[in-house]
Enzyme design. Structure first.
Site, PDB file in Angstrom:
ATOM      1  N   GLY A 404      21.553 -57.475  -2.857  1.00  0.00           N
ATOM      2  CA  GLY A 404      22.889 -58.055  -3.031  1.00  0.00           C
ATOM      3  C   GLY A 404      23.977 -57.067  -2.645  1.00  0.00           C
ATOM      4  N   ASP A 626      22.780 -53.015 -15.140  1.00  0.00           N
ATOM      5  CA  ASP A 626      21.426 -53.087 -14.585  1.00  0.00           C
ATOM      6  C   ASP A 626      20.352 -52.651 -15.580  1.00  0.00           C
ATOM      7  OD1 ASP A 626      22.394 -53.995 -12.173  1.00  0.00           O
ATOM      8  OD2 ASP A 626      22.576 -51.993 -11.309  1.00  0.00           O
TER       9      ASP A 626
HETATM   10  C1  S3P Z   1      26.159 -52.541  -7.690  1.00  0.00           C
HETATM   11  C2  S3P Z   1      26.917 -53.242  -8.595  1.00  0.00           C
HETATM   12  C3  S3P Z   1      26.367 -54.059  -9.664  1.00  0.00           C
HETATM   13  C4  S3P Z   1      24.873 -53.766  -9.883  1.00  0.00           C
HETATM   14  C5  S3P Z   1      24.099 -53.659  -8.606  1.00  0.00           C
HETATM   15  C6  S3P Z   1      24.678 -52.556  -7.740  1.00  0.00           C
HETATM   16  C7  S3P Z   1      26.832 -51.752  -6.652  1.00  0.00           C
HETATM   17  O1  S3P Z   1      26.487 -55.417  -9.296  1.00  0.00           O
HETATM   18  O2  S3P Z   1      24.311 -54.770 -10.698  1.00  0.00           O
HETATM   19  O3  S3P Z   1      22.752 -53.361  -8.875  1.00  0.00           O
HETATM   20  O4  S3P Z   1      26.177 -50.894  -6.034  1.00  0.00           O
HETATM   21  O5  S3P Z   1      28.033 -51.950  -6.450  1.00  0.00           O
HETATM   22  P1  S3P Z   1      27.851 -56.234  -9.590  1.00  0.00           P
HETATM   23  O6  S3P Z   1      28.920 -55.470  -8.969  1.00  0.00           O
HETATM   24  O7  S3P Z   1      27.634 -57.565  -8.969  1.00  0.00           O
HETATM   25  O8  S3P Z   1      27.947 -56.301 -11.072  1.00  0.00           O
END
Ligand code: S3P
Length: 746
Positions: A404, A626
């Protein structure tokens, strides 16, 4: 198809094979071994070959006249050089039995079909062209092997005239010999084979001949070691057969050769001009592509750390943890080091890089967009930045795998490029919400589309839009959204301002500053102005606190444990797990605090402790976002009740982490209640059982450490994605004291 049942009649009566070389004689041997034919008849141009084939028992009968060989045959395989097809078909036509199945093993298909049309006019319904992708540089009846086709591909190119029943029988025959049968149109076959088989043969023939004609060739061959040998093995292939292939597949071969020549000219120019950037670019891209290919063939996936898809963990109960360890590099910082390094001017040197699949997906995305990236080798990466305006369109869709972070941060970068891009992901990422980043980017002027009603991947970003800075008050506390918008702001006209509802990880802001970009932070508000420059830097990636979290919880719950985790990133926006565990009674000591490249780092000592349930403060949620799957295990082992609220975000991570953890905990006998924005867990005795991770790396690792306090073994399904963030989790867990086994299912 499985082997015929002993005693059952063979699939075919008489089979005739024209041409008793490597392919023909191997086909005959395989027919015999698998009892697929009652009578095997052969034909070869030389009487000696016919006699030898009979003597060896490869065929029952043989004749130099193919018309004699095919008489009464139910199936005929043409296995002679392709240029002879027309003459052979003319010769056998009058002797063919009606309804005969006629197939071939030629390496080109267009010219075989043309020859058949010339002879038959209307093609017979039993005509099914084919091509076994098997062979060797050896030729002749003696070279044949019964298992030549086993685990090899056979391509059939059925024509509109081909009878499906005939296609089916040909398919069954090859499958019975252990081959994997594919179908494709004639033109496509010839085009693919020109690139993957014909061109390499041409190059091998040419290289050997060119060197052999040089006067000091003996010397050259004496010193020619591995590389020459590997590259030219196929130059020992049958000359006549290849002569026919090149003339038979002329157009496609010339096209492939033209393309290749352009590539060689580019290399030549780069060497002449001492252009190391271009050379490294070509070589690093080729290396990755070749590694990818090796893994594909081995049945494993793309990244070198990726395990075959079907992995389970089996963890024995009990144990205690001891020792000093360093977990792999921070995933968030690793992603950003590649992104900002690519957009900077100069070479960014990264150490401690996480060689997990998520971060590798980001590397691949930037390689696809023309950035030269060396490594990773033991955590070291060199990124040859192309500047803010140096990215090029990727040759196809960018594949973000499970990541993601890659997709959301890239959305911001791609929104500002002059070219269009499509991003796709694996089944888990394909379910995750992308509108949260698409919406603010649209407000900046981006043209970005998500898919379906729920706004999920694939994401299509149109290039050539002028972006304008704006003030975005984020509705959800998301570092990915904040970062995506700030990154787009690098190209936007004027100021881009983001205000977050709660503090989220600030690695992007810190790293942008490290790259010399002016970023203002004022409480919850971050501001930057477009039009600046990034200057390459050195980045030392700390160990990932999110990976360390499993061992923090593990050592806390397993009596008698005492471990130290080294060089862990303790950025204040990430330390929720330490705060929460301490609030539950955890014994964690932060030692040797220091700053490395703008990020705070420390060693953390964890000793086992009696944990008790708490109401988790909502302000800790984004700081431990996380780490909740691991913290739920701590809650299950704690005395009393733990209540989590304000954490609906957990439902849209790699899985619905509230539901999936609740299901697993329930299976293991822990009482828990799911609420819309959290969970209530009553501590108790963990039992034994089989839980499902739903392909979520953090769920798989959490239930692994749960076994330390379980009454029996815990088996966890679907664990391959652990490689996305923690490539050697099981190795490190074992060294620390966990009794964990990896089971690969086929
Ligand atoms: C991350 C932000 C978090 C985290 C993901 C990594 C990042 O997600 O859960 O594993 O590297 O910016 P969200 O920003 O959607 O909360």
């Amino acid at each position: 198809m499985s082997a015929p049942v002993p005693g059952s009649p063979p699939l075919l009566g008489k089979v005739a094979i024209i041409g008793l070389g490597l392919i023909g004689s191997s086909f005959a041997r395989a027919l015999r071994e698998k009892s697929l034919a009652q009578v095997i008849s052969g034909s070869a141009r030389s009487a000696a070959t016919c006699a030898l084939a009979r003597e060896l028992g490869v065929v029952d009968v043989a004749d130099v006249d193919p018309a004699v060989a095919v008489r009464d045959a139910d199936l005929v395989l043409l296995a002679m050089p392709v240029a002879a097809t027309e003459a052979v078909l003319r010769a056998i036509r009058p002797a063919l039995k009606s309804g005969v199945i006629l197939t071939d093993g030629g390496s080109t298909k267009g010219n075989v079909v043309a020859a058949a049309r010339a002879v038959f006019g209307t093609l017979p319904a039993g005509f099914v062209p084919g091509h076994p992708i098997a062979g060797s540089e050896q030729s002749g009846v003696l070279a044949g092997k019964a298992d030549l086709f086993a685990r090899h591909k056979v391509i059939l190119t059925p024509l509109p005239e081909s009878d499906p029943a005939a296609v089916n029988i040909v398919r069954q025959v090859w499958q019975s010999m252990g081959a994997e049968v594919l179908e494709m149109p004639v033109d496509r076959h010839d085009e693919v084979l020109a690139k993957t088989s014909h061109l390499p043969h041409l190059l091998a023939f040419s290289l050997v001949d060119t060197l052999a004609r040089e006067s000091e060739n003996l010397d050259i061959f004496r010193y020619a070691a591995g590389g020459f040998r590997d590259f030219t093995r196929i130059a020992a292939s049958d000359p006549l057969m290849w002569h026919d292939i090149f003339l038979g597949n002329r157009e496609a071969v010339l096209k492939a050769l033209g393309h290749f020549t352009e590539g060689v000219s580019e290399l030549r120019a780069a060497i002449e001009q001492g252009d190391s950037e271009t050379l490294l670019g070509i070589f690093t891209r080729a290396k990755v592509a070749r590694d990818h290919f090796t893994h594909m063939l081995a049945g494993t996936a793309y990244a070198k750390t990726m395990k075959p898809k079907n992995i389970e963990f089996a963890v024995q109960p009990g144990g205690r943890l001891a020792g000093t360890f360093r977990v792999p590099g921070d995933k968030s910082i690793s992603h950003r080091s590649i992104m900002l390094g690519s957009l900077a001017e100069g070479v960014t040197e990264v150490s401690g890089f996480l060689e997990g699949e998520d971060a590798l997906a980001t590397i691949q995305a930037f390689r696809d967009m023309g950035v030269v990236i060396e490594g990773p080798h033991q955590g070291e990466v060199r990124v040859h930045g192309v500047g803010l305006n140096g990215l090029r369109a990727a040759p196809g869709a960018i594949y973000c795998g499970n990541s993601g972070t890659s997709m959301r941060l890239l959305s911001g970068i791609l929104a500002a490029q002059p070219f269009d891009t499509v991003m796709s992901g694996d089944p888990s990422l394909s379910k995750r919400p992308m509108e949260r980043i698409a919406k603010p980017l649209r407000q900046m002027g981006a043209d970005i589309q998500t898919t379906g009603e729920r706004g999920t991947p694939p994401v299509t970003v149109k290039g050539g839009r002028a972006l304008k800075g704006f003030h975005y008050a984020m509705p959800v506390a998301s570092a990915q959204v904040k970062s995506g918008v700030l990154l787009a702001g690098l190209w936007a006209d004027g100021e881009t301002v983001v205000t977050e509802p709660a503090p989220t990880r600030d690695h992007t802001e810190r790293m942008l500053r490290g790259f010399g970009y002016d970023v203002q932070v004022n409480g919850p508000t971050v501001t930057l102005r477009g039009g600046g420059k990034l200057r390459a830097m050195k980045i030392d990636v700390p160990a990932d606190i999110s990976s360390a979290a499993f061992f923090m919880v593990a050592a806390s719950i397993a009596e008698g444990s005492d471990i130290t985790l080294e060089h862990v990133g303790i950025n204040p926006t990430r330390i929720g797990v330490i705060n929460i565990l301490r609030a539950m009674g955890g014994d964690l000591t932060v030692l040797n605090e220091r700053e490395v490249g703008g990020e705070p780092v420390a060693d953390i000592r964890i000793r086992s402790a009696r944990l008790h349930g708490i109401n988790i403060p909502e302000d800790q949620v984004p700081l431990a976002i996380d780490e909740f799957p691991a913290l739920f295990i701590a809650a299950a082992c704690a005395e009393g009740r733990t209540v989590l609220t304000g954490a609906e975000e957990l439902r849209v991570k790699e899985s619905d982490r509230i539901q999936v953890m609740a299901d697993g905990l329930t299976t293991l006998g822990i009482r828990c209640e799911v609420t819309p924005d959290g969970i209530i867990i009553d501590g108790g005795q963990l039992g034994s059982g089989r839980v499902v991770s739903h392909g979520d790396h953090r769920i798989a690792m959490s239930f692994s450490i749960a076994a330390l306090r379980a009454s029996g073994p815990i088996e966890i399904e679907d664990c391959a994605n652990v490689a996305t963030s923690f490539p050697d989790f099981t190795g490190l867990a074992r060294r620390a004291g966990l009794n964990i086994a990896v089971i690969e299912r086929v």
